[in-house]
Write a protein that holds these residues in place. Structure first.
Motif, PDB file in Angstrom:
ATOM      1  N   VAL A  91     -97.250   3.846  -7.611  1.00  0.00           N
ATOM      2  CA  VAL A  91     -98.179   3.570  -8.706  1.00  0.00           C
ATOM      3  C   VAL A  91     -98.138   2.113  -9.164  1.00  0.00           C
ATOM      4  O   VAL A  91     -99.186   1.518  -9.439  1.00  0.00           O
ATOM      5  N   ALA A  92     -96.983   1.502  -9.262  1.00  0.00           N
ATOM      6  CA  ALA A  92     -96.868   0.141  -9.815  1.00  0.00           C
ATOM      7  C   ALA A  92     -97.655  -0.892  -9.006  1.00  0.00           C
ATOM      8  O   ALA A  92     -98.425  -1.660  -9.588  1.00  0.00           O
ATOM      9  N   PRO A  93     -97.516  -0.962  -7.683  1.00  0.00           N
ATOM     10  CA  PRO A  93     -98.283  -1.982  -6.960  1.00  0.00           C
ATOM     11  C   PRO A  93     -99.786  -1.712  -6.981  1.00  0.00           C
ATOM     12  O   PRO A  93    -100.581  -2.642  -7.076  1.00  0.00           O
ATOM     13  N   ILE A  94    -100.168  -0.448  -6.926  1.00  0.00           N
ATOM     14  CA  ILE A  94    -101.594  -0.124  -6.930  1.00  0.00           C
ATOM     15  C   ILE A  94    -102.219  -0.475  -8.274  1.00  0.00           C
ATOM     16  O   ILE A  94    -103.297  -1.076  -8.335  1.00  0.00           O
ATOM     17  N   SER A  95    -101.543  -0.135  -9.357  1.00  0.00           N
ATOM     18  CA  SER A  95    -102.101  -0.444 -10.678  1.00  0.00           C
ATOM     19  C   SER A  95    -102.149  -1.948 -10.915  1.00  0.00           C
ATOM     20  O   SER A  95    -103.121  -2.457 -11.483  1.00  0.00           O
ATOM     21  N   ALA A  96    -101.138  -2.688 -10.482  1.00  0.00           N
ATOM     22  CA  ALA A  96    -101.156  -4.139 -10.640  1.00  0.00           C
ATOM     23  C   ALA A  96    -102.279  -4.759  -9.807  1.00  0.00           C
ATOM     24  O   ALA A  96    -102.975  -5.678 -10.262  1.00  0.00           O
ATOM     25  N   HIS A  97    -102.469  -4.255  -8.607  1.00  0.00           N
ATOM     26  CA  HIS A  97    -103.540  -4.764  -7.751  1.00  0.00           C
ATOM     27  C   HIS A  97    -104.909  -4.502  -8.369  1.00  0.00           C
ATOM     28  O   HIS A  97    -105.763  -5.400  -8.431  1.00  0.00           O
ATOM     29  N   MET A  98    -105.122  -3.299  -8.854  1.00  0.00           N
ATOM     30  CA  MET A  98    -106.423  -2.958  -9.433  1.00  0.00           C
ATOM     31  C   MET A  98    -106.672  -3.733 -10.724  1.00  0.00           C
ATOM     32  O   MET A  98    -107.809  -4.150 -10.991  1.00  0.00           O
ATOM     33  N   LEU A  99    -105.648  -3.947 -11.513  1.00  0.00           N
ATOM     34  CA  LEU A  99    -105.801  -4.736 -12.734  1.00  0.00           C
ATOM     35  C   LEU A  99    -106.163  -6.179 -12.394  1.00  0.00           C
ATOM     36  O   LEU A  99    -107.103  -6.749 -12.966  1.00  0.00           O
ATOM     37  N   GLY A 100    -105.443  -6.768 -11.468  1.00  0.00           N
ATOM     38  CA  GLY A 100    -105.733  -8.140 -11.069  1.00  0.00           C
ATOM     39  C   GLY A 100    -107.115  -8.284 -10.459  1.00  0.00           C
ATOM     40  O   GLY A 100    -107.838  -9.243 -10.738  1.00  0.00           O
ATOM     41  N   ARG A 101    -107.501  -7.326  -9.648  1.00  0.00           N
ATOM     42  CA  ARG A 101    -108.824  -7.362  -9.010  1.00  0.00           C
ATOM     43  C   ARG A 101    -109.937  -7.262 -10.043  1.00  0.00           C
ATOM     44  O   ARG A 101    -110.915  -8.009  -9.991  1.00  0.00           O
ATOM     45  N   SER A 102    -109.798  -6.358 -10.981  1.00  0.00           N
ATOM     46  CA  SER A 102    -110.852  -6.193 -11.987  1.00  0.00           C
ATOM     47  C   SER A 102    -110.935  -7.398 -12.911  1.00  0.00           C
ATOM     48  O   SER A 102    -112.030  -7.847 -13.260  1.00  0.00           O
TER      49      SER A 102
END
Length: 119
Positions: free
Chosen positions: A78-89
């Motif tokens: 969950v941590a890398p996916i959520s960080a990636h999606m936050l940064g992307r958005s």
């Protein structure tokens, strides 16, 4: 119960608490979004792993250890996916300064995608 295993467990919990505290300080002190994302994912995940390992050592029960392994596995996903999606958005919304980026490869990818969509 094995006393030395409990001592190791308490030491691991304290190390995890220290890393979580460092994460909180990083979230308060760092200015850019990307630096905060780094501070919120890297030491926080390691802190959680240390605390779960310490709790498993202190409790010394199989069902507790299995549950903690599941917690750690979910955190790794969950941590890398959520960080990636936050940064992307945030990047796509233009909410971060482009001057903070040293090498903006994502802009090149977006430009290629726009050109490909126009064809």
């Amino acid at each position: 119960m094995i006393v030395w295993l409990q001592v190791i467990g308490v030491a691991l919990i304290l190390a995890g608490v220290a890393l979580t505290f460092i994460t909180a300080l990083g979230m308060l002190r760092l200015s850019s979004l990307f630096a905060r994302m780094h501070a919120s994912t890297k030491p926080q995940v390691l802190g959680l792993v240390l605390m779960c390992a310490g709790l498993a050592c202190v409790m010394q029960q199989l069902h507790v250890a299995v549950t903690l392994v599941l917690v750690v596995m979910m955190q790794f996903f969950v941590a890398p996916i959520s960080a990636h999606m936050l940064g992307r958005s945030v990047y796509r919304l233009g909410q971060t300064g482009r001057g903070e980026l040293v090498n903006d490869e994502y802009a090149e990818d977006l430009q290629r995608a726009r050109e490909h969509a126009e064809k």
